[in-house]
Motif scaffolding. Structure first.
Motif, PDB file in Angstrom:
ATOM      1  N   ASP A 238       0.936  -0.989   0.057  1.00  0.00           N
ATOM      2  CA  ASP A 238       0.018  -0.066   0.061  1.00  0.00           C
ATOM      3  C   ASP A 238       0.904   1.203   0.071  1.00  0.00           C
ATOM      4  OD1 ASP A 238       0.905  -0.147   2.576  1.00  0.00           O
ATOM      5  OD2 ASP A 238      -0.938  -0.052   3.664  1.00  0.00           O
ATOM      6  N   PHE A 260      -3.711   2.221 -10.309  1.00  0.00           N
ATOM      7  CA  PHE A 260      -3.515   2.626  -8.763  1.00  0.00           C
ATOM      8  C   PHE A 260      -3.908   3.959  -8.466  1.00  0.00           C
ATOM      9  CE2 PHE A 260      -0.888  -1.298  -9.717  1.00  0.00           C
ATOM     10  CZ  PHE A 260      -1.000  -1.943  -8.571  1.00  0.00           C
ATOM     11  N   GLU A 265      -4.893   4.299  -2.608  1.00  0.00           N
ATOM     12  CA  GLU A 265      -4.622   2.762  -2.600  1.00  0.00           C
ATOM     13  C   GLU A 265      -3.200   2.718  -2.633  1.00  0.00           C
ATOM     14  OE1 GLU A 265      -5.506  -0.783  -5.973  1.00  0.00           O
ATOM     15  OE2 GLU A 265      -6.030   1.505  -6.308  1.00  0.00           O
TER      16      GLU A 265
END
Length: 330
Positions: A238, A260, A265
């Motif tokens: 992450d 992404f 995220e």
């Protein structure tokens, strides 16, 4: 009418011998006096070729600077600090770019010494080679961002602190599966940043996963490849702490083109705070290095070493980094 040393002495209210020592780079005057003399000489029109005739034969008022990369603006900002400080002190700089090639670096070292430069500022392409230079470099030299343990003067940044600060910030923002996308394993500064990263994770009782610590080179292409390896699997990363801002740009390139969401995220954090990290379309969270000051202090210490001659002592300055929060972390 041509300006003489006596004219400069009279203008400053100091002795003829002090002006002579300052212009000839001889010991016996303070750095402050030397700067005043050089500034007054320029102001009064005392021509450089007049100075040159008075120089000691073994001194040329030239400094060699060897850096590995000019495309990375980090080195450009460091070089700016070196060149401006050199100009203020009456020195000319020979700038050499190695492109991370050790053979080119060694050739530059040989050439600069043949040209009788008064001193050298060196950022080696391979930090582990620096210990060998002590016997190979015959003029005063200072290491820039290398290992401060080889018995020579040194200027650098507390890279371990930077790695720790950046990782601790990511943890504070709720990221837990944090990878490190580093440059070369041969880079002492890179490995110090890794150590700081590990210290922060251990402090928060997060197990160290060596699969999340990868290395390539200090380029955007290297960062892209590292992001591909780290994100194209089931590790559920992450956040990525990049070894420098250029690597971070490569990470952002891969992440944004593969769907992404930044920073929700995936958080991305760099190191250096190069000028385009703050551009509106990038807004990279990063660890700031005082780049101009690195160059300035390196040149000032080198001048001191030159003036001290055989009596010089090793000097070191470690500057502190700081966190700059922008938009690539939540």
């Amino acid at each position: 009418m041509s300006i003489t040393i006596k004219d400069i002495a009279r203008s400053l209210g100091i002795s003829y011998s002090s002006v002579s020592r300052a212009l000839n780079n001889k010991p016996g005057v303070s750095n402050e006096t030397r700067k005043r003399v050089i500034a007054e000489a320029k102001k009064m029109g005392y021509k450089p070729n007049d100075m040159a005739r008075g120089l000691v034969k073994k001194q040329t008022n030239t400094i060699g600077v060897i850096i590995p990369d000019i495309a990375n603006s980090f080195f450009g900002e460091v070089t700016e600090g070196i060149i401006e400080t050199a100009n203020e002190n009456g020195y000319t700089v020979f700038l050499c770019i190695t492109n991370w090639n050790m053979e080119i670096e060694k050739e530059y070292l040989r050439t600069l010494q043949e040209k009788r430069v008064d001193g050298i500022i060196l950022k080696s392409s391979k930090d582990e080679e620096e210990r060998k230079y002590k016997d190979e470099i015959n003029v005063p030299y200072i290491l820039l961002e290398g290992r401060p343990t080889y018995g020579n003067s040194f200027v650098g940044v507390n890279n371990k602190r930077g790695g720790y600060t950046g990782t601790k910030y990511l943890l504070k923002q709720g990221y837990r599966n944090i990878a490190f996308a580093g440059g070369s394993k041969d880079s002492y500064t890179n490995m110090q940043r890794v150590e700081g990263y590990i210290d922060a994770l251990e402090e928060h009782d997060i197990p160290i996963n060596k699969e999340l610590i990868l290395y390539n080179d200090f380029t955007a292409k290297g960062g892209y490849k590292l992001a591909e390896k780290l994100l194209n699997n089931d590790k559920k990363i992450d956040a990525i702490f990049a070894g420098n801002d250029v690597i971070a740009l490569g990470v952002l390139d891969y992440a944004t083109t593969h769907g992404f969401s930044i920073p929700e995220e995936l958080g991305v954090l760099g190191f250096d705070d190069i000028f385009y990290a703050e551009l509106p379309q990038i807004q990279l969270t990063t660890i700031h290095q005082p780049k101009y000051e690195l160059g300035k202090y390196a040149l000032e210490i080198l001048i001191d070493d030159i003036h001290e001659g055989k009596d010089r002592t090793c000097k070191s300055i470690i500057l502190e980094p700081k966190l700059i929060v922008r938009s690539t972390t939540r």
